[in-house]
Design a protein around this motif. Structure first.
Motif, PDB file in Angstrom:
ATOM      1  N   GLY A  28      12.311 -11.066   9.101  1.00  0.00           N
ATOM      2  CA  GLY A  28      12.893 -10.017   9.943  1.00  0.00           C
ATOM      3  C   GLY A  28      13.381  -8.793   9.184  1.00  0.00           C
ATOM      4  O   GLY A  28      14.357  -8.149   9.584  1.00  0.00           O
ATOM      5  N   ILE A  29      12.734  -8.470   8.081  1.00  0.00           N
ATOM      6  CA  ILE A  29      13.136  -7.295   7.295  1.00  0.00           C
ATOM      7  C   ILE A  29      12.400  -6.066   7.838  1.00  0.00           C
ATOM      8  O   ILE A  29      11.178  -6.102   7.982  1.00  0.00           O
ATOM      9  CB  ILE A  29      12.809  -7.525   5.803  1.00  0.00           C
ATOM     10  N   PRO A  30      13.150  -4.989   8.173  1.00  0.00           N
ATOM     11  CA  PRO A  30      12.494  -3.834   8.801  1.00  0.00           C
ATOM     12  C   PRO A  30      11.468  -3.161   7.887  1.00  0.00           C
ATOM     13  O   PRO A  30      11.767  -2.794   6.751  1.00  0.00           O
ATOM     14  CB  PRO A  30      13.658  -2.874   9.118  1.00  0.00           C
ATOM     15  N   THR A  31      10.255  -3.026   8.404  1.00  0.00           N
ATOM     16  CA  THR A  31       9.168  -2.388   7.646  1.00  0.00           C
ATOM     17  C   THR A  31       8.182  -1.832   8.666  1.00  0.00           C
ATOM     18  O   THR A  31       8.291  -2.121   9.858  1.00  0.00           O
ATOM     19  CB  THR A  31       8.500  -3.409   6.695  1.00  0.00           C
ATOM     20  N   ALA A  32       7.205  -1.043   8.207  1.00  0.00           N
ATOM     21  CA  ALA A  32       6.234  -0.454   9.136  1.00  0.00           C
ATOM     22  C   ALA A  32       5.368  -1.550   9.751  1.00  0.00           C
ATOM     23  O   ALA A  32       5.032  -2.530   9.078  1.00  0.00           O
ATOM     24  CB  ALA A  32       5.359   0.548   8.379  1.00  0.00           C
ATOM     25  N   GLU A  33       4.990  -1.394  11.027  1.00  0.00           N
ATOM     26  CA  GLU A  33       4.047  -2.313  11.694  1.00  0.00           C
ATOM     27  C   GLU A  33       2.734  -2.313  10.915  1.00  0.00           C
ATOM     28  O   GLU A  33       2.329  -1.276  10.383  1.00  0.00           O
ATOM     29  CB  GLU A  33       3.788  -1.815  13.112  1.00  0.00           C
ATOM     30  N   TYR A  34       2.053  -3.442  10.862  1.00  0.00           N
ATOM     31  CA  TYR A  34       0.840  -3.481  10.037  1.00  0.00           C
ATOM     32  C   TYR A  34      -0.132  -4.550  10.507  1.00  0.00           C
ATOM     33  O   TYR A  34       0.235  -5.439  11.287  1.00  0.00           O
ATOM     34  CB  TYR A  34       1.225  -3.793   8.578  1.00  0.00           C
ATOM     35  N   LYS A  35      -1.339  -4.449   9.993  1.00  0.00           N
ATOM     36  CA  LYS A  35      -2.343  -5.520  10.148  1.00  0.00           C
ATOM     37  C   LYS A  35      -3.107  -5.603   8.842  1.00  0.00           C
ATOM     38  O   LYS A  35      -3.287  -4.592   8.163  1.00  0.00           O
ATOM     39  CB  LYS A  35      -3.325  -5.149  11.267  1.00  0.00           C
ATOM     40  N   THR A  36      -3.557  -6.809   8.496  1.00  0.00           N
ATOM     41  CA  THR A  36      -4.348  -6.928   7.250  1.00  0.00           C
ATOM     42  C   THR A  36      -5.790  -7.255   7.615  1.00  0.00           C
ATOM     43  O   THR A  36      -6.062  -7.913   8.618  1.00  0.00           O
ATOM     44  CB  THR A  36      -3.806  -8.051   6.343  1.00  0.00           C
ATOM     45  N   PHE A  37      -6.704  -6.793   6.741  1.00  0.00           N
ATOM     46  CA  PHE A  37      -8.129  -6.991   7.002  1.00  0.00           C
ATOM     47  C   PHE A  37      -8.880  -7.377   5.732  1.00  0.00           C
ATOM     48  O   PHE A  37      -8.607  -6.832   4.661  1.00  0.00           O
ATOM     49  CB  PHE A  37      -8.754  -5.685   7.527  1.00  0.00           C
ATOM     50  N   THR A  38      -9.832  -8.311   5.898  1.00  0.00           N
ATOM     51  CA  THR A  38     -10.784  -8.557   4.815  1.00  0.00           C
ATOM     52  C   THR A  38     -12.149  -7.989   5.215  1.00  0.00           C
ATOM     53  O   THR A  38     -13.041  -7.889   4.386  1.00  0.00           O
ATOM     54  CB  THR A  38     -10.946 -10.068   4.541  1.00  0.00           C
ATOM     55  N   SER A  39     -12.280  -7.618   6.492  1.00  0.00           N
ATOM     56  CA  SER A  39     -13.562  -7.083   6.962  1.00  0.00           C
ATOM     57  C   SER A  39     -13.454  -5.566   7.128  1.00  0.00           C
ATOM     58  O   SER A  39     -12.556  -5.054   7.816  1.00  0.00           O
ATOM     59  CB  SER A  39     -13.918  -7.742   8.302  1.00  0.00           C
ATOM     60  N   TYR A  40     -14.400  -4.864   6.513  1.00  0.00           N
ATOM     61  CA  TYR A  40     -14.420  -3.407   6.613  1.00  0.00           C
ATOM     62  C   TYR A  40     -14.529  -2.968   8.071  1.00  0.00           C
ATOM     63  O   TYR A  40     -13.800  -2.095   8.535  1.00  0.00           O
ATOM     64  CB  TYR A  40     -15.585  -2.842   5.783  1.00  0.00           C
ATOM     65  N   LEU A  41     -15.442  -3.603   8.811  1.00  0.00           N
ATOM     66  CA  LEU A  41     -15.705  -3.190  10.193  1.00  0.00           C
ATOM     67  C   LEU A  41     -14.481  -3.357  11.094  1.00  0.00           C
ATOM     68  O   LEU A  41     -14.161  -2.477  11.903  1.00  0.00           O
ATOM     69  CB  LEU A  41     -16.895  -3.979  10.765  1.00  0.00           C
ATOM     70  N   HIS A  42     -13.780  -4.468  10.904  1.00  0.00           N
ATOM     71  CA  HIS A  42     -12.584  -4.685  11.719  1.00  0.00           C
ATOM     72  C   HIS A  42     -11.493  -3.667  11.386  1.00  0.00           C
ATOM     73  O   HIS A  42     -10.801  -3.176  12.284  1.00  0.00           O
ATOM     74  CB  HIS A  42     -12.054  -6.111  11.518  1.00  0.00           C
ATOM     75  N   ALA A  43     -11.382  -3.358  10.104  1.00  0.00           N
ATOM     76  CA  ALA A  43     -10.373  -2.367   9.678  1.00  0.00           C
ATOM     77  C   ALA A  43     -10.716  -1.007  10.282  1.00  0.00           C
ATOM     78  O   ALA A  43      -9.842  -0.298  10.812  1.00  0.00           O
ATOM     79  CB  ALA A  43     -10.325  -2.287   8.161  1.00  0.00           C
ATOM     80  N   GLU A  44     -12.000  -0.669  10.260  1.00  0.00           N
ATOM     81  CA  GLU A  44     -12.445   0.633  10.786  1.00  0.00           C
ATOM     82  C   GLU A  44     -12.144   0.736  12.289  1.00  0.00           C
ATOM     83  O   GLU A  44     -11.630   1.758  12.769  1.00  0.00           O
ATOM     84  CB  GLU A  44     -13.954   0.776  10.528  1.00  0.00           C
ATOM     85  N   GLU A  45     -12.413  -0.351  12.977  1.00  0.00           N
ATOM     86  CA  GLU A  45     -12.188  -0.363  14.422  1.00  0.00           C
ATOM     87  C   GLU A  45     -10.689  -0.184  14.729  1.00  0.00           C
ATOM     88  O   GLU A  45     -10.302   0.562  15.629  1.00  0.00           O
ATOM     89  CB  GLU A  45     -12.662  -1.712  14.948  1.00  0.00           C
ATOM     90  N   HIS A  46      -9.851  -0.869  13.934  1.00  0.00           N
ATOM     91  CA  HIS A  46      -8.404  -0.784  14.126  1.00  0.00           C
ATOM     92  C   HIS A  46      -7.915   0.655  13.892  1.00  0.00           C
ATOM     93  O   HIS A  46      -7.082   1.164  14.651  1.00  0.00           O
ATOM     94  CB  HIS A  46      -7.721  -1.749  13.150  1.00  0.00           C
TER      95      HIS A  46
END
Ligand code: AMP
Ligand code: GLY
Length: 426
Positions: A114-132
């Motif tokens: 619960g430490i305040p930080t920017a919202e995020y998502k992690t990706f190992t796939s280029y295509l999924h990251a691009e779509e996000h």
């Protein structure tokens, strides 16, 4: 007692300088050190990443305390190796160093506790990251997962910039393996500040607050660097915000480390963004900041050796640190070309005129000695650091001192501390 400091930057010069003031310290070695450090410590020609040679040296010399400056040896396991042989060393083991070594680990840890930080998502796939990224739009921040010498973060103002960054990290692999995974996170708007604490895993002692200047040019323009100057205290961190940082960030962090059975003894540096009076963590580092350490230690009263040793011996609760009311400003002088490829071997003139003063110290970073003269040997070369009654006085003093220094191609920002001065006037 004998101390070994590992590293060769301005931060390590400041650590050696402060440790040398302790009556309990009889001898300091530094590996590999630099020209300035060699005036107060014995420099040893061993690289900071050569863990085996460092351990052999510490055993052979009966070193009582080893202090690790940079992150690389920490993430490579220097503390684990020293502890296995029963040697006292300041810094986290690899398990704790992941807080800096893996952005994914740090983000997941913050989410879990619960430490305040920017919202995020992690990706190992280029295509999924691009779509996000297409979905979220710019501005947006793209970070390579692993260590990338401070260059793995892209703050993209436009969609095209974001895709360009993603391609560099994941397709061109400009940071190698460090780009196998990316963190894509929300852009936070606010003012940055640095907050460092000493910990023995239980007790926490906050160090004085500070603020870095990451961009190479005035008005925060140009590419990011390791840091072009810093001042302490950072007035953006009011008493209320400091209480919030301790409550919402540091306390849950220490609780989380205990819960995960991570034995952390050393320094934790939180890189913060203060947004509308609320602190958010941009990153954790498992080491002292450079150049923040220079102005922070300039203001420290008392024996830093005792504090560092107590952190390792789990006796930090017995330690009190106090700070000069005076403000400190450090301005970094860099080589032409930095943070890209830079020149080396330029003779530095004027250093002698600045020696022997109580309120001024020139910390060396990329310097060495050639034919008896101090020459440049790195991107960041010097950190001229002063104490003054207030930030404005310190700023005037630091730039007067810099006027006395010269080398071919020297560069420095002229606006270090202006943000703080403006804040004071408003
Ligand atoms: P880091 O290495 O994660 O601290 O990132 C390096 C720099 O990128 C920071 O000092 C900030 O200037 C910037 N930065 C990182 N994350 C963000 C974010 N979420 N929002 C805005 N700027 C950021
Ligand atoms: N001055 C930024 C850092 O030490 O990471």
């Amino acid at each position: 007692m004998k101390v070994l400091v590992i590293g060769s930057g301005g931060r390590e010069h400041a650590l050696v300088w402060k440790l040398s003031q302790s009556p309990r310290v009889s001898k300091i070695f530094c590996a590999p050190g630099n020209a300035g450090i060699s005036e107060i410590a014995e420099c040893i020609d061993i690289k900071a990443e050569d863990i085996e040679s460092l351990l052999n040296f510490a055993k052979y010399e009966w070193i009582d305390l080893t202090v690790v400056g940079p992150e690389a040896p920490l993430t490579m396991g220097i503390v684990d190796a020293f502890k296995k042989e029963g040697r006292r060393i300041f810094g986290p083991e690899t398990s704790g160093a992941q807080l800096e070594g893996s952005k994914v680990f740090a983000k997941e840890f913050m989410r879990k506790y619960g430490i305040p930080t920017a919202e995020y998502k992690t990706f190992t796939s280029y295509l999924h990251a691009e779509e996000h990224i297409r979905l979220k739009g710019a501005p947006i921040v793209i970070k390579a997962e692993g260590l990338a010498a401070g260059k793995g973060v892209f703050v993209a103002e436009t969609y095209d910039e974001a895709i360009d960054a993603l391609q560099k990290i994941m397709k061109e692999k400009i940071f190698g393996e460090a780009g196998n995974r990316v963190v894509v996170e929300e852009f936070l708007k606010g003012e940055e500040a640095s907050f460092m604490v000493l910990t023995d895993g239980k007790t926490v002692i906050p160090l004085a607050t500070s603020q870095d200047h990451k961009r190479i040019y005035d008005n925060d323009e140009g590419p990011n660097t390791g840091g072009m100057g810093a001042y302490s205290p950072a007035p953006i961190i009011t008493k209320q915000i400091e209480a919030d940082i301790m409550d919402k960030i540091i306390t849950p962090l220490i609780k989380g480390l205990t819960k995960e059975r991570i034995d952390y003894r050393g320094v934790i540096y939180a890189g913060l963004m203060i947004c509308n009076g609320k602190p958010y963590v941009l990153e954790f580092n498992c080491r002292f900041g450079d150049p923040e350490t220079q102005p922070v230690l300039m203001r420290l009263n008392g024996d830093f050796f005792n504090a560092m040793k107590a952190a390792v011996d789990k006796k930090l609760k017995d330690i009190r640190l106090s700070w000069e009311d005076d403000a400190s400003v450090c301005v970094v002088i860099s080589s032409r070309g930095y943070p890209g490829t830079y020149e080396k071997g330029k003779i530095i003139k004027g250093l002698d005129t600045l020696k022997g003063k109580d309120d001024l110290f020139v910390f060396h970073a990329g310097t060495s000695i050639k034919n008896g003269e101090v020459v440049t040997s790195g991107g960041r070369v010097l950190g001229v650091t002063v104490l003054g009654n207030n930030i404005k006085e310190a700023k005037d003093k630091v730039y007067k001192a810099i006027d006395k220094i010269h080398f071919d191609g020297m560069h420095y920002r002229k606006d270090i501390a202006d943000k703080s001065i403006r804040r004071g006037e408003s």
